[in-house]
Structure formats: structure tokens, C-alpha cells
Design an enzyme around this catalytic site. Structure first.
Site, mmCIF file in Angstrom:
data_model
loop_
_atom_site.group_PDB
_atom_site.id
_atom_site.type_symbol
_atom_site.label_atom_id
_atom_site.label_comp_id
_atom_site.label_asym_id
_atom_site.label_seq_id
_atom_site.Cartn_x
_atom_site.Cartn_y
_atom_site.Cartn_z
ATOM 1 N N ALA A 72 0.841 -1.200 0.000
ATOM 2 C CA ALA A 72 0.000 0.000 0.000
ATOM 3 C C ALA A 72 0.875 1.248 0.000
ATOM 4 O O ALA A 72 0.511 2.271 -0.587
ATOM 5 C CB ALA A 72 -0.914 0.001 1.213
ATOM 6 N N GLN A 168 -6.828 -0.043 6.311
ATOM 7 C CA GLN A 168 -7.398 -0.656 7.515
ATOM 8 C C GLN A 168 -8.908 -0.871 7.402
ATOM 9 O O GLN A 168 -9.505 -1.449 8.310
ATOM 10 C CB GLN A 168 -7.091 0.197 8.759
ATOM 11 C CG GLN A 168 -5.611 0.328 9.058
ATOM 12 C CD GLN A 168 -4.997 -0.945 9.660
ATOM 13 O OE1 GLN A 168 -5.709 -1.848 10.102
ATOM 14 N NE2 GLN A 168 -3.682 -1.018 9.658
ATOM 15 N N SER A 185 -3.930 -2.928 0.929
ATOM 16 C CA SER A 185 -2.795 -3.809 1.226
ATOM 17 C C SER A 185 -3.327 -5.203 1.538
ATOM 18 O O SER A 185 -4.210 -5.356 2.381
ATOM 19 C CB SER A 185 -2.042 -3.252 2.434
ATOM 20 O OG SER A 185 -0.917 -4.048 2.702
ATOM 21 N N THR A 223 7.713 -7.394 -13.137
ATOM 22 C CA THR A 223 6.987 -8.659 -13.283
ATOM 23 C C THR A 223 6.114 -8.898 -12.065
ATOM 24 O O THR A 223 6.598 -8.836 -10.934
ATOM 25 C CB THR A 223 7.989 -9.818 -13.446
ATOM 26 O OG1 THR A 223 8.826 -9.537 -14.567
ATOM 27 C CG2 THR A 223 7.279 -11.147 -13.642
ATOM 28 N N CYS A 305 5.093 0.989 12.898
ATOM 29 C CA CYS A 305 6.144 1.786 12.266
ATOM 30 C C CYS A 305 6.749 2.762 13.261
ATOM 31 O O CYS A 305 7.934 3.040 13.231
ATOM 32 C CB CYS A 305 5.571 2.586 11.100
ATOM 33 S SG CYS A 305 4.481 1.615 10.090
HETATM 34 N N1 PLP Z 1 -1.720 2.846 5.551
HETATM 35 C C1 PLP Z 1 -2.151 2.361 6.720
HETATM 36 C C2 PLP Z 1 -3.351 2.980 7.381
HETATM 37 C C3 PLP Z 1 -1.500 1.290 7.318
HETATM 38 O O1 PLP Z 1 -1.934 0.801 8.483
HETATM 39 C C4 PLP Z 1 -0.366 0.732 6.667
HETATM 40 C C5 PLP Z 1 0.411 -0.356 7.305
HETATM 41 O O2 PLP Z 1 0.682 -0.312 8.495
HETATM 42 C C6 PLP Z 1 0.029 1.261 5.439
HETATM 43 C C7 PLP Z 1 -0.672 2.326 4.909
HETATM 44 C C8 PLP Z 1 1.176 0.682 4.674
HETATM 45 O O3 PLP Z 1 0.818 -0.570 4.139
HETATM 46 P P1 PLP Z 1 1.915 -1.552 3.504
HETATM 47 O O4 PLP Z 1 2.458 -2.346 4.647
HETATM 48 O O5 PLP Z 1 1.176 -2.422 2.532
HETATM 49 O O6 PLP Z 1 2.930 -0.716 2.838
#
Ligand code: PLP
Length: 359
Positions: A72, A168, A185, A223, A305
């Protein structure tokens, strides 16, 4: 181990694993071909991707195309950087994938406030001259559901396009209405890690950010992995089928957890939220000590994160908590495979470890 970190990632659904395995076959198997090759095994892999694309489209509104990406985060980068907007407005409670990508460009970033309830008001003022607005569907740290349909309407009235990070919310709630871009995601909806998607409304133009072989209609070269696409597709189809059942299960887990931890303060609105996210605080709590006392309960001190950085969560600060309150908050995340027994057990252990701290 009791796993209570469903916002960081979800377990892979067995159905998604089954859909992936044929496409991970080695020599002698039929599933390893490059899906962009014109020979029969390549075409078979491409057909599996077509099926997966349709299944993922089932999570999204009609009238757009699904572009597969590696995550994502990459989908969000494609929307923001590929649109090359000059003036961007994003909410203060966005994920770093939106906030940091917006800040990484040359143009201006305007920040939209959220209330103390963890919700960006439906009548939020979009600053004049804004080209792109980004507000998420469900906040990853506190679970609050944002009024994205109304904000999309306001963005359009102000002459801007609207990007919704639905990471989410997808597979749990109906898709956001009125967005021009939607980021998803797989690993947040019981699919595999390493694949995401950007939905782009028909007629909205975008420039690629990754160049090469021209895959994904020229928007994302590279790919594709048939296995990851098939796993994402199966997880999406399952989520559509189980949406009501999953929501009922999560609501039962939520009631149990709230009953078991009555003296904690909830961060974010109690009703307008995804109930698989329970973000609680307790004044004076030493979260690092709690986590080290409860090594066999996997929960979070904030978003995955940000945790470990030592910085208080930007989301909790944005909704009016002090540094101390933000640092005494925990996130308990549960979902499809969590049992009532696990929630009872984990909450009892959290309560006992907290009592031992004397707070
Ligand atoms: N956006 C939100 C609200 C998320 O919770 C996350 C992942 O923690 C992401 C974006 C990023 O997703 P991805 O792990 O697929 O890069």
C-alpha cells in the site's frame, strides 16, 4: 503466544495460502512462468492474475481499475507522486506512507485537523487551491472511521482529487465512495505480505513512478507475482463473503475486552470505529515494562512503524493527548482468528501486570 496486533498485519487465511501454492511450483510444476510471457504457461499465469484482479475489484467501487503494487505504501506513492499535485492537504492522523510522501515532494502540504474523538470533521475546510486531498478510511492506531464520502465531496467541490488510504478498512467495511484513488494492502486483510493495489477512477490520469517493461497499463513496471496476486484475490473474495460474520465476531471480542479492562480510558470515538482496534490508556503506565512482562502476548505500543522510535504517536498527539498520555497507551488488535478465550486470557494478564505496576 496470543497475537493481538491485527493492525500491524493479519495472519494469512488458509484459503489464500491454498490459492498461492500452485504458483510457487518449481521445475516440473506448471505455475512458475512469467505472467507477461505469451506462451501457454505464461498465459495461464496471466489468467490467474486476471481472476485475482477481479476478486480485488470486488472490494472496490465500480468505475475504476486495479493496479497491483508491491505494498500500500507503493500505491500511495504512485497516487501522490504520479499525480504531481502542487498543493496537497492531508489529515494529521494519516499513516506515514501518506504524510511522508506528501512531505517528500516539492509542493506545499496543508494539514487537516482531527477532533479529540479521532475523527476529521465531515465539514472540514479544504484550503483553496488544493489539488489533492488524502484522508484515510480507518485510522490504523486508534481505529476511528473517517467520514470519507463527505470529505471526498468537499475535495471535489474545492476542485481537488481525493485519495483514500483504505488499508485498515478494506475487506471490513463497504468501500469509500467518491474517491479518485484508493490504496489497499493484502496483508491487512488476511492475504500475503508484499502486494498492495491502487484503485484509480476511470478517466483520472496518472504518471508512472516506476519505469521499465510497461506492466500494469504502464503505471507500474515490473513482473507481477502470480502467487501474491492469487493470494490477495482469494483473501479479497473471502473478505467479501465473510464481512458480516467477521464484524460480528470482532464486536463480541470488543465487548469482552472492554468488560475485562473497565478502568482504562479509550482513545478515539467508541462507536464510529472498527471494533477490532482497542486503543487504551492508563495514567502512569510504563508500557515498555508491560510489554516485557507479557512477552507471550503480542500487542502494540502504537503503530508498528512508530513503535521503537521512542517518539509519542503523532496520532495520539494530534487528537489532543499529552506526551505522557500518548506514551501510556496500548493498542490491542484482534480479528477473524482471535478467540474469546484468548481475549479473556490476554486481558486478565494485562490487568494483572498493570496492577503489579501499582497504576
Ligand atoms: N496505511 C495504513 C493505514 C497502514 O496501516 C499501513 C500499514 O501499516 C500502510 C498504509 C502501509 O501498508 P503496507 O504495509 O502495505 O505498505
Amino acid at each position: 503466544m496470543i497475537y493481538l496486533d491485527y493492525q500491524a498485519t493479519t495472519p494469512l487465511a488458509p484459503e489464500a495460502l491454498d490459492a498461492m501454492l500452485p504458483w510457487l511450483a518449481g521445475p516440473g510444476g506448471a505455475g512458475f512462468a512469467n505472467p507477461h510471457s505469451p506462451h501457454p504457461p505464461g498465459r495461464a499465469a496471466a489468467a490467474a492474475i486476471d481472476v485475482a484482479r477481479e476478486q480485488v475489484a470486488g472490494l472496490l467501487p465500480p468505475g475504476g481499475k486495479v493496479i497491483f503494487t508491491g505494498s500500500a505504501t507503493e500505491a500511495i506513492n504512485l497516487a501522490i507522486l504520479g499525480r504531481n499535485a502542487l498543493q496537497i492537504a492531508v489529515s494529521k492522523i494519516e499513516h506515514a506512507a501518506v504524510l511522508d510522501t506528501a512531505k517528500a515532494r516539492a509542493g506545499e502540504v496543508r494539514l487537516l485537523e482531527a477532533g479529540t474523538d479521532g475523527i476529521v470533521p465531515a465539514d472540514v475546510a479544504i484550503p483553496p487551491g488544493t489539488d489533492l486531498v488524502a484522508v484515510m478510511q480507518v485510522n490504523n492506531e486508534i481505529g476511528t472511521i473517517q467520514p470519507v464520502t463527505e470529505i471526498a465531496r468537499a475535495a471535489h467541490a474545492a476542485g481537488a482529487l481525493f485519495l483514500c488510504d483504505a488499508v485498515q478498512g478494506s475487506g471490513k467495511l463497504a468501500p469509500p465512495e467518491g474517491a479518485d484513488f484508493i490504496a489497499l494492502s493484502a496483508h491487512k486483510l488476511y492475504g500475503p505480505k508484499g502486494i498492495g493495489a491502487l484503485w484509480v477512477r476511470d478517466g483520472v490520469t496518472l504518471a508512472p513512478t516506476i519505469h521499465g517493461g510497461g506492466q500494469e497499463q504502464g503505471l507500474r513496471s515490473g513482473t507481477l507475482s502470480p502467487a501474491l496476486c492469487a493470494g490477495f484475490g482469494a483473501a479479497a473474495a473471502l473478505a467479501v463473503r465473510r464481512m458480516g460474520e467477521d464484524a460480528d465476531h470482532v464486536a463480541a471480542l470488543w465487548r469482552q475486552a472492554r468488560k475485562a479492562l473497565p478502568d482504562w480510558t479509550l482513545n478515539g470515538d467508541a462507536a464510529r470505529r472498527w471494533h477490532g482496534n482497542l486503543n487504551l490508556r492508563r495514567d502512569g503506565l510504563d508500557v515498555a515494562r508491560l510489554m516485557s512482562d507479557l512477552r507471550d502476548v503480542a500487542f502494540s505500543a502504537g503503530s508498528a512503524c512508530a513503535s521503537g522510535s521512542g517518539r509519542p504517536s503523532h496520532v495520539l498527539r494530534a487528537i489532543g493527548l499529552s506526551d505522557a498520555q500518548a506514551k501510556s497507551s496500548i493498542r490491542i488488535g484482534f480479528g477473524r482468528y482471535t478467540t474469546i478465550g484468548e481475549i479473556e486470557d490476554a486481558c486478565a494478564r494485562i490487568a494483572a501486570a498493570t496492577a503489579a505496576q501499582g497504576v
